[in-house]
Design an enzyme around this catalytic site. Sequence first.
Site, PDB file in Angstrom:
ATOM      1  CE  LYS A 118      38.236  10.316   9.253  1.00 33.05           C
ATOM      2  NZ  LYS A 118      39.549  10.650   8.691  1.00 33.05           N
TER       3      LYS A 118
HETATM    4  C1  LIG Z   1      40.636  11.461   9.177  1.00 35.68           C
HETATM    5  C2  LIG Z   1      41.941  11.323   8.480  1.00 35.68           C
HETATM    6  C3  LIG Z   1      43.171  11.527   9.157  1.00 35.68           C
HETATM    7  C4  LIG Z   1      43.237  11.981  10.590  1.00 35.68           C
HETATM    8  O1  LIG Z   1      42.760  11.003  11.486  1.00 35.68           O
HETATM    9  P1  LIG Z   1      42.433  11.380  12.999  1.00 35.68           P
HETATM   10  O2  LIG Z   1      41.771  10.193  13.571  1.00 35.68           O
HETATM   11  O3  LIG Z   1      41.516  12.548  12.916  1.00 35.68           O
HETATM   12  O4  LIG Z   1      43.695  11.711  13.649  1.00 35.68           O
HETATM   13  C5  LIG Z   1      44.346  11.311   8.456  1.00 35.68           C
HETATM   14  N1  LIG Z   1      44.338  10.964   7.148  1.00 35.68           N
HETATM   15  C6  LIG Z   1      43.181  10.770   6.465  1.00 35.68           C
HETATM   16  C7  LIG Z   1      43.248  10.402   5.018  1.00 35.68           C
HETATM   17  C8  LIG Z   1      41.943  10.940   7.099  1.00 35.68           C
HETATM   18  O5  LIG Z   1      40.796  10.752   6.403  1.00 35.68           O
END
Ligand SMILES: *Cc1c(COP(=O)(O)O)cnc(C)c1O
Length: 497
Positions: A113
Amino acid sequence: MRYQSTRDSGLLVTAAEAIAFGLAPNGGLFVPESFPKLTAGKIGELVSKPYKDRAACILGLFLDGFEAEDLSRFSGEAYCAPGFAHPDIAPLYELDGNTRFLELWHGPTCAFKDMALQMLPRLLIASLRITGERRDVCILVATSGDTGKAALEGFRDVPGTKIMVFYPRDGVSDVQKLQMTSQSGGNVNVVAVEGNFDDAQTGVKAIFSDQGLSRELDERGFFLSSANSINWGRLVPQIAYYVSAYCDLIDKGGIIAGDKINFCVPTGNFGNILAGYYAEKMGLPINKLICASNRNDVLTEFIRSGVYDRNRPFYTTVSPSMDILISSNLERLLFELSNKEGAVVSGYMDALSKTGRYEVGEAAGAEISRLFACGCCGEEDTKKTIAGVYKKHGYLIDTHTAVAHKVLGDYRAESGDETTAVVVSTASPFKFCDSVLEALGEPVASSGSELIARLADVTGCPVPEPLKDLRSKTPRFNESVRTDGMKKSVTEFLVNS
Ligand SMILES: *Cc1c(COP(=O)(O)O)cnc(C)c1O
């Protein structure tokens, strides 16, 4: 280039408006009217450049109305030490001849993120300047863990902004909770909600649609906005790391320019993999995008059959950031597959909210199978994969990344497609240390911060800097509210600070 709404192709806004508004007025999501082309020449130029320049280039291709100089500066500030601990920002780890991991977790909160949330505040502030907005923005976030902390770090002490995060009191891991409640910054607030993630999310949505509150905040010089992945400002920075991974493969000799590669992406909200789809539309040579789900396999079924059906049990898993049954960003893919007809997408979304189900036509299904493959991975296989990769290669991966690695293996066995593949690695294993220790056969009796040290002892892997001193931190925020008290805590926060 302008942006249109997925539910009304006639509604056109600028890039700055798309980022400032977040969501289109009719509930749709903003998408680019067309996709800029990434020629072989352009990719070639980027091969010798550092990550920040690659990112600035991709941002510039999409964000008309922004100064190139500003975008370069934003990129330089977002993607650097000490926030990012690795000099390559998003390095590739070579597991074997045709498998790489794209490590997206070297940022300040140790999850992918950060790649977008270190950039979004800069893009949002620039967008507000371009659109002539004079009020301060208050970002509201409901989080199941990773987004909340990454948004807090991104918006901490950014002038003209305040940020308030709501998390489910009993629904986040110890590490995630302490990461959020010990957050520094003069413009931040963190509140626990008595309930689960859905309660927090519903509460935030109710605050957004409260007209009376919106007028009151307006009089005080504030307006509300969101930092979740429906905002275009979160997607465009993600396209950059797909391009960057391709450049690194050329640079390190894994492929020659023009070769197609596969990406395997652990998916929840379809945000990460959608950025890969956009990279392919721009001309990045991609053979298959492999969509990896955990036990919540609603997307696996959709990609296989064209039927999206959320009427199924919801499972809590060891890869919690993918525990989701409504993948919001899928709407953007549907728009491209429906010849950009907003009415068709609106029809699907209506059906989804009324019956929990929709089905796409044959042409859309054919386009999906041309580019996408998919698979899901259960709890036992997730743990076995962590242990297997660690034993064979001495390389430690987190639970989300393990789901993707397992799905890639299944895909290869089934299809015989041995194209060079990049597994998108979305979190540091230390963020999910209890499940990772359990996978390695270690006892997990103690609490979050002790487990971090234990995982380091057992594996010899260094604890990421941002998680190192977590143990010594005392929580700053301990307010806990019922959902009907959330609105009051927003007004109090904005009035008293
Ligand atoms: C948010 C997240 C995901 C999923 O990502 P999306 O964009 O919602 O598909 C996968 N792994 C981790 C560690 C995340 O924080």
